[in-house]
Design a protein around this motif. Structure first.
Motif, mmCIF file in Angstrom:
data_model
loop_
_atom_site.group_PDB
_atom_site.id
_atom_site.type_symbol
_atom_site.label_atom_id
_atom_site.label_comp_id
_atom_site.label_asym_id
_atom_site.label_seq_id
_atom_site.Cartn_x
_atom_site.Cartn_y
_atom_site.Cartn_z
ATOM 1 N N SER A 1 1.229 -1.075 -0.122
ATOM 2 C CA SER A 1 -0.137 0.165 -0.107
ATOM 3 C C SER A 1 0.980 1.078 -0.214
ATOM 4 O O SER A 1 1.493 1.748 1.175
ATOM 5 C CB SER A 1 -0.731 -0.195 1.388
ATOM 6 O OG SER A 1 -1.781 1.066 1.189
ATOM 7 N N PRO A 2 0.916 1.886 -1.084
ATOM 8 C CA PRO A 2 2.586 3.235 -1.161
ATOM 9 C C PRO A 2 1.204 4.433 -0.225
ATOM 10 O O PRO A 2 0.284 4.519 -0.278
ATOM 11 C CB PRO A 2 2.227 3.242 -2.817
ATOM 12 C CG PRO A 2 1.149 2.728 -3.682
ATOM 13 C CD PRO A 2 0.626 1.212 -3.174
ATOM 14 N N TYR A 3 2.257 5.116 0.044
ATOM 15 C CA TYR A 3 1.967 6.612 0.161
ATOM 16 C C TYR A 3 3.257 7.081 0.452
ATOM 17 O O TYR A 3 3.920 6.564 0.703
ATOM 18 C CB TYR A 3 1.902 6.160 2.271
ATOM 19 C CG TYR A 3 0.763 7.894 2.874
ATOM 20 C CD1 TYR A 3 -0.417 7.632 1.806
ATOM 21 C CD2 TYR A 3 1.094 8.185 3.144
ATOM 22 C CE1 TYR A 3 -1.335 8.762 3.096
ATOM 23 C CE2 TYR A 3 0.638 9.725 3.759
ATOM 24 C CZ TYR A 3 -0.217 9.385 3.262
ATOM 25 O OH TYR A 3 -1.057 11.198 4.202
ATOM 26 N N PRO A 4 3.309 8.152 0.445
ATOM 27 C CA PRO A 4 1.555 9.094 -0.124
ATOM 28 C C PRO A 4 1.697 8.635 -1.765
ATOM 29 O O PRO A 4 2.667 8.065 -2.502
ATOM 30 C CB PRO A 4 2.354 10.493 -0.292
ATOM 31 C CG PRO A 4 4.231 10.449 -0.456
ATOM 32 C CD PRO A 4 4.067 9.476 0.975
#
Lengths: 78, 192
Positions: free
Chosen positions: A66-69
């Protein structure tokens, strides 16, 4: 009243009522639906990151990354 | 129950801080001594192990132990951001009240200065209630990391924070799986 739009990414977009008398310009809101919520049980024989990449990413499984930002939240920059 | 910890004198993931920004330390401390921080997580999970069904004990040991590794990463970030700061710089960062009580020491309190309290965590003794609390705790910690990342443009610290955020995603996944395992507890097919 607000509606929630689905986007192809892990981000959902919603807008809330904005009165003409509200002091600040309206702001589009976003929230994240990470992959553990959509698929809460691991299946077998899935794709894996290479070991070194997995160590850096924090997960062995591309489908649970889950990439962030986010690069763009629902196609719009904040 | 037998518990053995092995301490390796290195961080779980490298922590590099490239920008002198003591203001960020004040925000990071939320994940140190805050309600949804790493100390709360570690103590919550390790304590719940004693009354949870056997199949889930190992998971709580693994994740609870990893939370201490995360706690050390946060401590390293806070220490690096504050160790060379003058009282004036700490005051400008909103850390004067921390300084008068703790100088450059770390302490378990949240970003608003509230000291850590055991009322942040629970062990209800009901396996489903406890695991649902754990899932909620992981999602809240994930959100906290997002809001901290939103407040810095230091790419090196963001790299470490993104790793920690992903671990919250993985932990939440594994607690959700534990719930599924407990649902099936009485009619599990045993395949060895």
């Amino acid at each position: 009243m607000s509606t929630v739009e689905r986007t192809p990414s892990q981000w959902r977009v919603y807008r809330s009522y904005h009165s003409p008398f509200d002091p600040c310009p309206p702001r589009t809101r976003y929230f994240n639906v990470p992959p553990n919520v959509l698929q809460p049980f691991q299946t077998s024989a899935r794709k894996q990151f290479a070991p070194h990449e997995a160590l850096r990413k924090g997960t062995l499984w591309p489908e649970y990354f889950s990439p962030y930002p986010p690069e763009a939240r629902g196609g719009e920059a904040e | 129950m037998k518990a053995i910890w092995i301490y390796e004198k290195k961080l779980q993931y490298p922590v590099r801080v490239s920008k002198c920004d003591p203001r960020l330390a004040k925000m990071l401390i939320e994940q140190y001594g805050g309600a949804d921080g790493e100390l709360s997580a570690a103590l919550r999970y390790l304590n719940q192990r004693y009354s949870i069904p056997d199949k889930v004990i190992g998971l709580l040991t693994d994740i609870g132990t990893e939370e201490f590794a995360h706690l050390e990463m946060i401590a390293t970030m806070v220490y690096k951001l504050t160790k060379d700061a003058t009282p004036e710089q700490l005051r400008a960062a909103g850390l004067a009240d921390h300084y008068v009580n703790h100088s450059h020491a770390l302490f378990y309190h949240d970003a608003a200065g509230n000291p850590w309290t055991a009322t942040y965590i629970q062990a209800k003794g009901d396996p489903i209630a406890d695991l649902y609390e754990d899932i909620a705790a992981e999602e809240k910690a994930r959100a906290t990391y997002q809001w901290i990342i939103d407040n810095t443009d230091d790419p090196d610290i963001v790299d470490s924070l993104r790793f920690l955020r992903e671990r919250e995603v993985v932990h939440s996944l594994r607690f959700r799986e534990a719930v599924e395992i407990l649902k099936e507890y009485n009619h599990t097919k045993k395949v060895f």
